[in-house]
Design a protein around this motif. Structure first.
Motif: not given
Length: 141
Positions: A9-10, A13, A108-109, A112
């Motif tokens: 989410q950033s 990360q 970003y969504d 992973d």
């Protein structure tokens, strides 16, 4: 995003994940870079940046330089972009000279840790192959 994996989410990360696997050459607020080993004695510079569209949606851009733009046919580069399902060629400065970069943007969504790793593998490998073809087998970048 895979079942059971949390989305990134950033950029922090992403930096943390990538930095735990690679030695960062550049470590700026919204830009990191590292050398990715693609084969024995071959590596490819990988750049990750955060970009934002006009609606404020944030994307991760993964890119790698593939060669100097000097002497290349721009129409051929545009044809390459048209034929690609993912990834695109872009022009950027590298040490003050125009360089062709292979890029991919992802929101970003849908990211992973596994998807970030897959993007690095894909862009790094494809970029290295393009570089070899453009430089007659050399490893410029």
């Amino acid at each position: 995003v895979r079942i059971g994996e949390a989305p990134m989410q950033s950029f922090e990360q992403i930096r943390s994940h990538v930095g735990s696997h690679h030695t960062l050459r550049t470590n700026d607020p919204y830009l990191i870079s590292f050398d990715y080993d693609v084969a024995a004695e071959r590596h490819q510079g990988i750049y990750l940046t955060e970009v934002e569209d006009e609606d404020g949606i944030k994307y991760l851009r993964v890119s790698t330089p593939v060669g100097p733009f000097t002497g290349l046919d721009p129409a051929r580069c545009l044809r390459f972009n048209w034929e690609q399902r993912t990834g695109f060629l872009a022009l950027s400065n590298l040490d003050g000279s125009p360089y062709l970069h292979l890029c991919e943007n992802r929101p970003y969504d849908c990211l992973d840790a596994a998807e970030v790793d897959r993007l690095v593998l894909e862009i790094g490998g494809t970029g290295d192959e393009m570089e070899r073809r453009m430089s007659a087998g050399g490893d410029l970048l």
